[in-house]
Design a protein around this motif. Sequence first.
Motif, short mmCIF file in Angstrom:
data_model
loop_
_atom_site.label_atom_id
_atom_site.label_comp_id
_atom_site.label_asym_id
_atom_site.label_seq_id
_atom_site.Cartn_x
_atom_site.Cartn_y
_atom_site.Cartn_z
N ARG A 307 -11.75 -19.80 34.68
CA ARG A 307 -12.69 -20.95 34.62
C ARG A 307 -13.68 -20.94 35.76
O ARG A 307 -14.79 -21.47 35.63
N GLN A 308 -13.32 -20.36 36.89
CA GLN A 308 -14.19 -20.44 38.06
C GLN A 308 -15.58 -19.87 37.81
O GLN A 308 -16.57 -20.37 38.34
N ASN A 309 -15.67 -18.81 37.01
CA ASN A 309 -16.96 -18.17 36.74
C ASN A 309 -17.31 -18.20 35.26
O ASN A 309 -18.01 -17.33 34.76
N ALA A 310 -16.84 -19.22 34.56
CA ALA A 310 -17.01 -19.28 33.12
C ALA A 310 -18.37 -19.84 32.72
O ALA A 310 -19.02 -20.57 33.48
N SER A 311 -18.81 -19.47 31.51
CA SER A 311 -20.06 -19.96 30.93
C SER A 311 -19.82 -20.31 29.47
O SER A 311 -18.95 -19.74 28.81
N PHE A 312 -20.62 -21.25 28.97
CA PHE A 312 -20.66 -21.51 27.54
C PHE A 312 -21.70 -20.58 26.92
O PHE A 312 -22.78 -20.38 27.49
N VAL A 313 -21.40 -20.04 25.75
CA VAL A 313 -22.34 -19.21 25.02
C VAL A 313 -22.47 -19.75 23.61
O VAL A 313 -21.45 -19.93 22.91
N MET A 314 -23.68 -20.03 23.18
CA MET A 314 -23.94 -20.54 21.83
C MET A 314 -25.40 -20.31 21.50
O MET A 314 -26.20 -19.94 22.38
N ASN A 315 -25.77 -20.52 20.24
CA ASN A 315 -27.17 -20.35 19.90
C ASN A 315 -27.93 -21.66 20.11
O ASN A 315 -27.35 -22.70 20.46
N ARG A 316 -29.24 -21.62 19.90
CA ARG A 316 -30.08 -22.77 20.20
C ARG A 316 -29.78 -23.96 19.30
O ARG A 316 -29.87 -25.12 19.71
N ARG A 317 -29.41 -23.70 18.04
CA ARG A 317 -29.11 -24.80 17.12
C ARG A 317 -27.82 -25.51 17.52
O ARG A 317 -27.73 -26.73 17.42
N SER A 318 -26.85 -24.76 17.99
CA SER A 318 -25.62 -25.40 18.47
C SER A 318 -25.90 -26.19 19.74
O SER A 318 -25.34 -27.27 19.95
N GLN A 319 -26.78 -25.65 20.59
CA GLN A 319 -27.13 -26.37 21.81
C GLN A 319 -27.83 -27.68 21.47
O GLN A 319 -27.62 -28.70 22.15
N ALA A 320 -28.67 -27.68 20.43
CA ALA A 320 -29.33 -28.91 20.02
C ALA A 320 -28.31 -29.96 19.60
O ALA A 320 -28.52 -31.17 19.81
N ALA A 321 -27.18 -29.52 19.02
CA ALA A 321 -26.14 -30.47 18.60
C ALA A 321 -25.38 -31.02 19.81
O ALA A 321 -25.16 -32.23 19.91
#
Length: 422
Positions: A307-321
């Motif tokens: 978790r210390q160096n974690a990131s979320f990865v998703m596309n732009r449409r998911s980010q809009a949600a």
Amino acid sequence: MPEINAAPETKAQMPSGGSPTGEVALAFGDFMHAFEGFREANDERLRQLERRMSADVLSEEKVERLNQAVDAQERRLEQLVLKQMRPALGGGGEMAAARPSEHRQAFEAYVRGGDEGRLRRMEAKAMSGLAGTDGGFLVPEETETEIGRRLAAISPIRSIATVRTVSSSLLKKPFAVSGAQTGWVGETAARPETAAPQLAELSFPTMELYAMPAATNALLDDAAVDIDRWLGEEVEQAFAAQESAAFVVGDGVSKPKGFMTYDTVDETAWIWGKVGTVPTGADGAFLAGGAADSLIDLVYALKAGYRQNASFVMNRRSQAAVRKLKDADGNYLWQPPASAGARATLMGFPMVEAEDMPDIAVDANAIAFGDFARFYLIVDRQGVRVLRDPYSAKPYVLFYTTKRVGGGIQDFDAAKFLAFAA
């Protein structure tokens, strides 16, 4: 949850020692203004939902319109920041101040006029294969390095994954299935023999990726045109687009194996070789009133060391949600970047956009969360090769440019997927 609220380190900061240009600063201001407008409209939509269990159609449309405006401003800001961050390829700075290498001078003569003699003499002198089996010559080392830096700046997965350069076509990486056997003993107690660790092997073959920019003879004859820079700019977008797709959804056939194509299993039954998933509790959507809980479950499905160096990865449409979501205290889970060149955050963790991630749908693993430096390995084989072709598309000169790239999951426990399923 102090860990989630901790401010993360981001990997896309502005160049050290520099400040945003006026254009970048203006774009960042426009982006923040658009986000404020979106937030106000979404707050009103949520108030309507609380009052009458449904939002006005006009309010829904306004929120979506402003959400799209935020996306457009964010894309504009990213393009301007990338333009400022992009290293100059042979056009200035330290590279220009230094005397061009012999290889670089010979390569420029080959690109501009097709003179292979100097490169072939270098090949014979060095007793190394500068020419590939299908022809062409390796670009100079400084040009290859800068192409790699450019790709790291614009390829979303490459910017967070581990990248390893090899000289062969295959990287084999051993890993311990059960781990080494250890134990505690007293100072004078006998040391029992430990069992040998069980080792297995991961293989990462490299596949050929190509681009074929074209130039006119007038461009090649123009001494004011920096050929290194031109070639780098022509191939970087083509390479980045193909790489980005392969690292996410590549099937491993003549391309890297994307992390979304591996087998998955519910996190409660996770085993090595599969990626764990955490369900939202609703088919094709977040659970009503429980979106924040789903994301929290995803975050804490990951071990603390990851978790210390974690990131979320998703596309732009998911980010809009997810941009519309709030926690129980009314705070937005998605937060805009703190400065131009930084990443937006979700629950305090950096957001990385990868357009090849799946959309939110029934049973879709639309959001990934993990330490991608430990999760995904990208293998670059040394050498970017260029074959000059003045015949196939007269009067244009084609430059068949190839590099070999591989990729795959190296630690199946370092990331988890959010599954939009009951």
